[in-house]
Design an enzyme around this catalytic site. Structure first.
Site, PDB file in Angstrom:
ATOM      1  CE  LYS A   1      -2.944  -6.936  -1.884  1.00 43.44           C
ATOM      2  NZ  LYS A   1      -3.512  -5.688  -2.354  1.00 43.44           N
TER       3      LYS A   1
ATOM      4  CG  HIS B   1      -4.145  -8.864  -6.416  1.00 42.89           C
ATOM      5  ND1 HIS B   1      -4.062  -9.616  -5.262  1.00 42.89           N
ATOM      6  CD2 HIS B   1      -4.919  -7.800  -6.123  1.00 42.89           C
ATOM      7  CE1 HIS B   1      -4.786  -9.032  -4.309  1.00 42.89           C
ATOM      8  NE2 HIS B   1      -5.309  -7.928  -4.803  1.00 42.89           N
TER       9      HIS B   1
ATOM     10  CB  SER C   1      -8.426  -7.233  -5.577  1.00 43.98           C
ATOM     11  OG  SER C   1      -9.365  -6.191  -5.496  1.00 43.98           O
TER      12      SER C   1
END
Ligand SMILES: *Cc1c(COP(=O)(O)O)cnc(C)c1O
Length: 385
Positions: A240, A209, A175
Protein backbone atom coordinates in the site's frame (compact mmCIF):
# COMPACT_ATOMS: atom_id res chain seq x y z
CA UNK A 1 -21.78 -23.79 -15.29
CA UNK A 2 -22.62 -21.41 -12.39
CA UNK A 3 -25.32 -19.73 -14.54
CA UNK A 4 -27.73 -19.57 -11.57
CA UNK A 5 -25.17 -18.11 -9.25
CA UNK A 6 -24.24 -15.46 -11.81
CA UNK A 7 -27.90 -14.61 -12.52
CA UNK A 8 -28.38 -13.97 -8.81
CA UNK A 9 -25.45 -11.55 -8.76
CA UNK A 10 -26.72 -9.77 -11.89
CA UNK A 11 -30.21 -9.39 -10.51
CA UNK A 12 -28.84 -7.82 -7.32
CA UNK A 13 -26.55 -5.39 -9.16
CA UNK A 14 -23.52 -7.14 -7.68
CA UNK A 15 -21.51 -8.09 -10.75
CA UNK A 16 -18.03 -6.62 -10.69
CA UNK A 17 -15.78 -5.89 -13.63
CA UNK A 18 -12.03 -5.75 -13.77
CA UNK A 19 -10.67 -2.56 -15.24
CA UNK A 20 -7.07 -2.86 -16.34
CA UNK A 21 -4.73 0.05 -16.75
CA UNK A 22 -2.78 0.61 -19.91
CA UNK A 23 0.07 2.58 -18.38
CA UNK A 24 2.01 3.09 -15.18
CA UNK A 25 0.34 5.26 -12.55
CA UNK A 26 1.77 8.62 -11.75
CA UNK A 27 0.53 12.04 -10.66
CA UNK A 28 -2.73 10.44 -9.51
CA UNK A 29 -3.82 9.75 -13.08
CA UNK A 30 -5.06 6.50 -14.53
CA UNK A 31 -5.74 5.63 -18.18
CA UNK A 32 -8.47 3.11 -18.92
CA UNK A 33 -9.82 2.39 -22.41
CA UNK A 34 -7.86 5.35 -23.69
CA UNK A 35 -9.46 7.82 -21.27
CA UNK A 36 -7.59 9.63 -18.54
CA UNK A 37 -9.11 9.89 -15.08
CA UNK A 38 -8.08 11.49 -11.80
CA UNK A 39 -7.57 8.42 -9.68
CA UNK A 40 -9.15 8.27 -6.22
CA UNK A 41 -9.04 4.50 -5.97
CA UNK A 42 -5.41 3.67 -5.24
CA UNK A 43 -3.80 2.53 -1.99
CA UNK A 44 -0.57 4.09 -3.20
CA UNK A 45 -0.81 6.71 -0.44
CA UNK A 46 2.66 8.17 -0.89
CA UNK A 47 2.80 7.96 -4.66
CA UNK A 48 5.65 5.45 -4.52
CA UNK A 49 4.39 2.73 -6.83
CA UNK A 50 5.95 4.33 -9.88
CA UNK A 51 8.86 6.06 -8.18
CA UNK A 52 12.09 6.08 -10.23
CA UNK A 53 14.31 5.05 -7.27
CA UNK A 54 12.03 2.16 -6.46
CA UNK A 55 11.83 1.08 -10.09
CA UNK A 56 15.63 1.24 -10.18
CA UNK A 57 15.87 -0.92 -7.05
CA UNK A 58 13.82 -3.62 -8.82
CA UNK A 59 16.12 -3.56 -11.84
CA UNK A 60 19.23 -3.66 -9.67
CA UNK A 61 17.91 -6.68 -7.80
CA UNK A 62 17.23 -8.54 -11.06
CA UNK A 63 20.73 -7.72 -12.30
CA UNK A 64 22.29 -9.07 -9.12
CA UNK A 65 20.06 -12.01 -8.17
CA UNK A 66 18.11 -12.84 -11.35
CA UNK A 67 14.34 -12.81 -11.56
CA UNK A 68 12.93 -15.97 -10.02
CA UNK A 69 13.51 -17.13 -6.45
CA UNK A 70 13.23 -20.86 -7.16
CA UNK A 71 12.22 -22.17 -3.73
CA UNK A 72 10.78 -21.27 -0.34
CA UNK A 73 12.86 -19.30 2.15
CA UNK A 74 13.55 -22.41 4.21
CA UNK A 75 15.16 -24.06 1.19
CA UNK A 76 17.15 -21.69 -1.00
CA UNK A 77 14.64 -19.06 -2.17
CA UNK A 78 15.81 -16.12 -0.04
CA UNK A 79 18.61 -13.64 -0.73
CA UNK A 80 20.60 -11.27 1.43
CA UNK A 81 18.01 -8.63 0.50
CA UNK A 82 15.32 -10.64 2.30
CA UNK A 83 17.25 -10.72 5.57
CA UNK A 84 18.25 -7.08 5.18
CA UNK A 85 14.59 -6.11 4.75
CA UNK A 86 13.64 -8.08 7.86
CA UNK A 87 16.34 -6.30 9.86
CA UNK A 88 15.18 -2.93 8.56
CA UNK A 89 11.54 -3.65 9.39
CA UNK A 90 12.48 -4.69 12.93
CA UNK A 91 14.43 -1.44 13.33
CA UNK A 92 11.60 0.61 11.85
CA UNK A 93 8.93 -1.02 14.02
CA UNK A 94 11.27 -1.19 17.04
CA UNK A 95 10.73 -4.90 17.51
CA UNK A 96 13.24 -7.68 18.14
CA UNK A 97 12.63 -9.36 14.83
CA UNK A 98 10.50 -9.50 11.69
CA UNK A 99 9.53 -11.96 8.96
CA UNK A 100 8.47 -11.41 5.35
CA UNK A 101 5.30 -13.00 4.00
CA UNK A 102 4.32 -13.17 0.33
CA UNK A 103 1.27 -10.97 0.76
CA UNK A 104 -0.92 -9.52 3.45
CA UNK A 105 -3.62 -12.01 2.64
CA UNK A 106 -1.23 -14.93 3.04
CA UNK A 107 0.19 -13.47 6.27
CA UNK A 108 -3.24 -13.25 7.90
CA UNK A 109 -4.48 -16.66 6.84
CA UNK A 110 -1.16 -18.24 7.86
CA UNK A 111 -0.54 -16.52 11.18
CA UNK A 112 -3.96 -16.30 12.84
CA UNK A 113 -4.61 -20.09 12.86
CA UNK A 114 -1.32 -20.80 14.61
CA UNK A 115 -1.37 -18.07 17.24
CA UNK A 116 -4.89 -19.14 18.21
CA UNK A 117 -5.57 -22.87 18.19
CA UNK A 118 -7.73 -25.46 19.91
CA UNK A 119 -8.73 -24.28 23.38
CA UNK A 120 -7.97 -20.63 22.60
CA UNK A 121 -10.39 -17.84 21.72
CA UNK A 122 -10.17 -15.14 19.04
CA UNK A 123 -11.89 -11.78 19.53
CA UNK A 124 -12.32 -10.07 16.18
CA UNK A 125 -13.73 -6.64 15.26
CA UNK A 126 -16.81 -7.08 13.08
CA UNK A 127 -15.33 -4.89 10.34
CA UNK A 128 -11.97 -6.63 10.08
CA UNK A 129 -10.53 -7.24 6.61
CA UNK A 130 -11.60 -10.36 4.69
CA UNK A 131 -8.13 -11.89 5.07
CA UNK A 132 -8.48 -11.71 8.87
CA UNK A 133 -11.90 -13.30 8.66
CA UNK A 134 -10.47 -16.10 6.54
CA UNK A 135 -7.57 -16.53 8.98
CA UNK A 136 -10.12 -16.89 11.78
CA UNK A 137 -12.06 -19.44 9.75
CA UNK A 138 -8.91 -21.54 9.41
CA UNK A 139 -8.28 -21.47 13.15
CA UNK A 140 -9.55 -24.16 15.52
CA UNK A 141 -10.02 -21.54 18.24
CA UNK A 142 -13.43 -20.31 19.34
CA UNK A 143 -14.34 -17.10 17.48
CA UNK A 144 -16.13 -14.16 19.03
CA UNK A 145 -17.01 -11.07 17.02
CA UNK A 146 -17.21 -7.75 18.87
CA UNK A 147 -19.10 -4.70 17.64
CA UNK A 148 -16.98 -2.32 15.59
CA UNK A 149 -14.44 -0.52 17.83
CA UNK A 150 -16.65 -1.26 20.84
CA UNK A 151 -14.35 -1.73 23.83
CA UNK A 152 -17.23 -2.25 26.27
CA UNK A 153 -18.56 -5.10 24.19
CA UNK A 154 -15.10 -6.58 23.80
CA UNK A 155 -14.35 -6.51 27.54
CA UNK A 156 -17.70 -8.15 28.27
CA UNK A 157 -16.84 -10.98 25.89
CA UNK A 158 -13.31 -11.27 27.25
CA UNK A 159 -14.51 -11.56 30.84
CA UNK A 160 -17.10 -14.19 30.01
CA UNK A 161 -14.82 -16.40 27.98
CA UNK A 162 -12.66 -19.07 29.52
CA UNK A 163 -9.80 -19.94 27.20
CA UNK A 164 -6.12 -20.86 27.41
CA UNK A 165 -5.11 -17.91 25.29
CA UNK A 166 -7.21 -14.95 24.22
CA UNK A 167 -6.18 -13.32 20.96
CA UNK A 168 -7.59 -9.91 20.03
CA UNK A 169 -7.39 -9.27 16.30
CA UNK A 170 -8.00 -5.93 14.63
CA UNK A 171 -7.26 -3.81 11.60
CA UNK A 172 -5.54 -0.60 12.67
CA UNK A 173 -7.11 1.47 9.89
CA UNK A 174 -10.35 -0.07 8.68
CA UNK A 175 -10.07 -0.44 4.96
CA UNK A 176 -13.62 0.45 3.94
CA UNK A 177 -14.36 3.07 6.58
CA UNK A 178 -11.07 4.82 7.16
CA UNK A 179 -11.50 4.95 10.92
CA UNK A 180 -8.84 3.84 13.41
CA UNK A 181 -9.01 1.04 15.99
CA UNK A 182 -8.88 2.26 19.62
CA UNK A 183 -5.44 0.75 20.20
CA UNK A 184 -4.79 2.63 23.43
CA UNK A 185 -7.94 1.13 24.96
CA UNK A 186 -7.09 -2.30 23.59
CA UNK A 187 -3.63 -1.96 25.11
CA UNK A 188 -5.05 -0.99 28.50
CA UNK A 189 -7.46 -3.94 28.53
CA UNK A 190 -4.56 -6.23 29.27
CA UNK A 191 -3.89 -4.56 32.60
CA UNK A 192 -7.52 -4.22 33.57
CA UNK A 193 -8.62 -7.73 32.66
CA UNK A 194 -5.54 -9.88 32.53
CA UNK A 195 -3.41 -8.55 35.37
CA UNK A 196 -3.41 -11.96 37.06
CA UNK A 197 -2.44 -13.88 33.90
CA UNK A 198 -0.85 -11.46 31.46
CA UNK A 199 0.63 -14.26 29.35
CA UNK A 200 -2.79 -15.42 28.29
CA UNK A 201 -3.46 -12.45 26.02
CA UNK A 202 -2.15 -11.52 22.58
CA UNK A 203 -2.94 -8.49 20.45
CA UNK A 204 -2.59 -9.03 16.68
CA UNK A 205 -2.87 -5.88 14.59
CA UNK A 206 -3.13 -5.60 10.82
CA UNK A 207 -1.39 -2.34 9.97
CA UNK A 208 -1.80 -2.61 6.18
CA UNK A 209 -3.21 0.91 5.88
CA UNK A 210 -1.30 2.34 8.84
CA UNK A 211 2.23 1.54 7.71
CA UNK A 212 3.67 4.54 5.88
CA UNK A 213 0.63 6.62 6.80
CA UNK A 214 0.24 6.90 10.59
CA UNK A 215 2.82 7.93 13.19
CA UNK A 216 5.39 9.37 10.76
CA UNK A 217 5.02 6.23 8.71
CA UNK A 218 5.95 3.88 11.52
CA UNK A 219 2.36 2.82 11.83
CA UNK A 220 -0.50 2.71 14.29
CA UNK A 221 1.37 1.80 17.48
CA UNK A 222 3.66 4.76 17.04
CA UNK A 223 0.64 6.98 16.29
CA UNK A 224 -0.79 6.05 19.70
CA UNK A 225 2.62 6.30 21.39
CA UNK A 226 2.47 2.62 22.35
CA UNK A 227 5.75 0.79 22.57
CA UNK A 228 5.93 -2.64 21.01
CA UNK A 229 5.53 -5.40 23.59
CA UNK A 230 6.18 -9.11 23.40
CA UNK A 231 2.40 -9.73 23.48
CA UNK A 232 1.74 -7.48 20.47
CA UNK A 233 2.18 -8.87 16.96
CA UNK A 234 2.21 -6.31 14.16
CA UNK A 235 1.46 -7.32 10.63
CA UNK A 236 1.78 -4.86 7.77
CA UNK A 237 2.15 -4.75 4.02
CA UNK A 238 4.57 -3.32 1.51
CA UNK A 239 1.80 -3.16 -1.06
CA UNK A 240 0.00 0.00 0.00
CA UNK A 241 1.83 3.15 1.15
CA UNK A 242 5.20 1.55 0.42
CA UNK A 243 4.31 1.14 -3.24
CA UNK A 244 5.87 -2.32 -3.47
CA UNK A 245 4.55 -5.83 -2.84
CA UNK A 246 4.47 -8.37 -0.02
CA UNK A 247 3.93 -8.26 3.73
CA UNK A 248 5.75 -8.51 7.04
CA UNK A 249 5.13 -9.42 10.61
CA UNK A 250 7.11 -7.78 13.41
CA UNK A 251 7.34 -8.95 17.00
CA UNK A 252 9.49 -10.65 19.61
CA UNK A 253 12.26 -13.10 18.65
CA UNK A 254 10.23 -15.93 20.09
CA UNK A 255 7.11 -15.10 18.09
CA UNK A 256 9.05 -14.77 14.85
CA UNK A 257 10.90 -18.03 15.41
CA UNK A 258 7.58 -19.77 16.07
CA UNK A 259 6.06 -18.33 12.87
CA UNK A 260 9.07 -19.38 10.77
CA UNK A 261 8.57 -22.92 11.95
CA UNK A 262 4.79 -23.12 11.88
CA UNK A 263 3.14 -20.67 9.47
CA UNK A 264 2.12 -22.74 6.48
CA UNK A 265 1.97 -19.78 4.10
CA UNK A 266 5.61 -19.12 4.94
CA UNK A 267 6.87 -22.70 4.88
CA UNK A 268 5.01 -24.03 1.85
CA UNK A 269 5.22 -21.11 -0.57
CA UNK A 270 7.98 -19.88 -2.85
CA UNK A 271 9.92 -16.85 -1.57
CA UNK A 272 9.16 -13.48 -3.11
CA UNK A 273 11.63 -12.68 -5.90
CA UNK A 274 14.31 -10.25 -4.72
CA UNK A 275 13.10 -7.72 -7.32
CA UNK A 276 10.08 -7.28 -5.03
CA UNK A 277 12.27 -7.01 -1.94
CA UNK A 278 14.74 -4.39 -3.17
CA UNK A 279 11.89 -1.93 -3.83
CA UNK A 280 10.49 -2.39 -0.32
CA UNK A 281 13.92 -1.56 1.14
CA UNK A 282 14.12 1.52 -1.06
CA UNK A 283 10.60 2.58 -0.05
CA UNK A 284 11.54 2.38 3.63
CA UNK A 285 14.57 4.53 2.90
CA UNK A 286 12.47 7.10 1.13
CA UNK A 287 9.87 7.49 3.85
CA UNK A 288 12.52 7.71 6.55
CA UNK A 289 14.44 10.39 4.69
CA UNK A 290 11.64 12.46 3.18
CA UNK A 291 8.96 13.46 5.71
CA UNK A 292 7.39 15.83 3.15
CA UNK A 293 5.62 12.93 1.43
CA UNK A 294 3.61 12.00 4.52
CA UNK A 295 2.99 15.65 5.29
CA UNK A 296 1.57 16.17 1.79
CA UNK A 297 -0.64 13.12 2.15
CA UNK A 298 -2.22 14.51 5.32
CA UNK A 299 -2.68 18.01 3.88
CA UNK A 300 -4.57 16.40 0.99
CA UNK A 301 -6.57 14.24 3.38
CA UNK A 302 -7.68 17.34 5.26
CA UNK A 303 -8.59 19.22 2.08
CA UNK A 304 -10.73 16.37 0.76
CA UNK A 305 -12.56 15.40 3.93
CA UNK A 306 -13.32 19.00 4.87
CA UNK A 307 -14.58 19.66 1.34
CA UNK A 308 -16.82 16.59 1.36
CA UNK A 309 -18.26 17.52 4.75
CA UNK A 310 -18.91 21.07 3.54
CA UNK A 311 -20.92 19.63 0.66
CA UNK A 312 -22.99 17.66 3.15
CA UNK A 313 -21.71 14.17 2.34
CA UNK A 314 -21.67 11.48 5.00
CA UNK A 315 -18.02 10.48 5.45
CA UNK A 316 -18.86 8.25 8.41
CA UNK A 317 -16.03 8.26 11.00
CA UNK A 318 -13.18 8.52 8.53
CA UNK A 319 -9.98 9.98 9.99
CA UNK A 320 -7.44 8.74 7.45
CA UNK A 321 -6.76 8.99 3.68
CA UNK A 322 -9.53 6.39 3.19
CA UNK A 323 -12.67 8.50 2.92
CA UNK A 324 -15.96 6.77 2.21
CA UNK A 325 -19.07 8.64 1.12
CA UNK A 326 -22.00 6.57 2.33
CA UNK A 327 -24.98 6.26 -0.02
CA UNK A 328 -28.24 4.68 1.03
CA UNK A 329 -28.83 2.37 -1.95
CA UNK A 330 -26.74 0.32 -4.35
CA UNK A 331 -28.48 1.94 -7.30
CA UNK A 332 -27.79 5.50 -6.17
CA UNK A 333 -24.24 4.51 -5.40
CA UNK A 334 -23.67 3.13 -8.92
CA UNK A 335 -25.29 6.25 -10.40
CA UNK A 336 -22.89 8.49 -8.54
CA UNK A 337 -19.93 6.34 -9.50
CA UNK A 338 -20.95 6.51 -13.18
CA UNK A 339 -21.48 10.25 -12.96
CA UNK A 340 -17.95 10.61 -11.60
CA UNK A 341 -16.60 8.43 -14.42
CA UNK A 342 -18.30 10.65 -17.01
CA UNK A 343 -16.49 13.57 -15.39
CA UNK A 344 -13.17 11.74 -15.56
CA UNK A 345 -12.97 10.87 -11.92
CA UNK A 346 -12.20 7.31 -10.97
CA UNK A 347 -13.53 6.16 -7.60
CA UNK A 348 -15.10 2.78 -7.03
CA UNK A 349 -18.56 2.01 -5.74
CA UNK A 350 -18.20 -0.50 -2.91
CA UNK A 351 -21.24 -2.68 -2.42
CA UNK A 352 -22.48 -5.51 -0.27
CA UNK A 353 -21.20 -8.04 0.61
CA UNK A 354 -17.91 -6.12 0.87
CA UNK A 355 -19.69 -3.54 3.06
CA UNK A 356 -23.16 -3.26 4.58
CA UNK A 357 -23.87 0.31 3.53
CA UNK A 358 -22.97 1.07 -0.12
CA UNK A 359 -20.40 3.79 -0.62
CA UNK A 360 -18.01 5.51 -2.92
CA UNK A 361 -14.60 4.95 -1.40
CA UNK A 362 -12.21 7.79 -2.10
CA UNK A 363 -8.57 7.35 -1.28
CA UNK A 364 -6.41 10.43 -1.40
CA UNK A 365 -2.65 10.31 -1.85
CA UNK A 366 0.43 12.52 -1.70
CA UNK A 367 0.32 12.47 -5.50
CA UNK A 368 -2.89 14.49 -5.75
CA UNK A 369 -2.56 18.17 -6.49
CA UNK A 370 -4.84 20.65 -4.75
CA UNK A 371 -6.50 21.18 -8.15
CA UNK A 372 -7.29 17.46 -8.39
CA UNK A 373 -9.12 17.53 -5.07
CA UNK A 374 -10.89 20.76 -5.98
CA UNK A 375 -12.00 19.25 -9.33
CA UNK A 376 -13.54 16.33 -7.50
CA UNK A 377 -15.31 18.63 -5.06
CA UNK A 378 -16.60 20.80 -7.92
CA UNK A 379 -17.94 17.84 -9.85
CA UNK A 380 -19.63 16.54 -6.69
CA UNK A 381 -21.16 19.92 -5.91
CA UNK A 382 -22.96 19.84 -9.27
CA UNK A 383 -24.34 16.33 -8.81
CA UNK A 384 -28.11 15.87 -8.87
CA UNK A 385 -29.53 12.48 -7.91
C1 LIG B 1 -4.85 -5.04 1.49
C2 LIG B 1 -5.04 -5.62 2.82
C3 LIG B 1 -4.56 -6.90 3.12
C4 LIG B 1 -3.98 -7.80 2.07
O1 LIG B 1 -2.71 -7.40 1.72
P1 LIG B 1 -2.12 -7.87 0.31
O2 LIG B 1 -0.66 -7.69 0.44
O3 LIG B 1 -2.74 -7.00 -0.72
O4 LIG B 1 -2.52 -9.31 0.13
C5 LIG B 1 -4.69 -7.35 4.42
N1 LIG B 1 -5.27 -6.59 5.36
C6 LIG B 1 -5.76 -5.37 5.10
C7 LIG B 1 -6.39 -4.57 6.21
C8 LIG B 1 -5.66 -4.85 3.82
O5 LIG B 1 -6.18 -3.66 3.55
Amino acid sequence: MFRNELEKLYSRNLIRNIKDREEGQSAARIIIDGNEYINFSSNDYLGLCNNPYINRAAKNAIDKYGFGSGASRLLSGGTSLHSELEREIALFKETEDALIFNSGYIANISIIPIIAGQGDAIFSDELNHASIIDGCRLSKAKKLIYRHRDIEHLSELLKKEDAKRKVIVTDTVFSMDGDIAPLRDLYNLRDSIFSSSPDSVLLYIDDAHGTGVLGDGKGALSYFGIKPESWIIQMGTFSKALGSYGAFVAGSKEVIEYLKNSARGFIFSTALPSCLIGPSLEALNIIRNDPTLIKRLWLNQERLINGLKRLGFNTSNSETPIIPVLIDSIEKCLNLSNYLLRHRIYAPAIRPPTVQIPRIRFTVTANHKEEDIDSLLNVLSEYKE
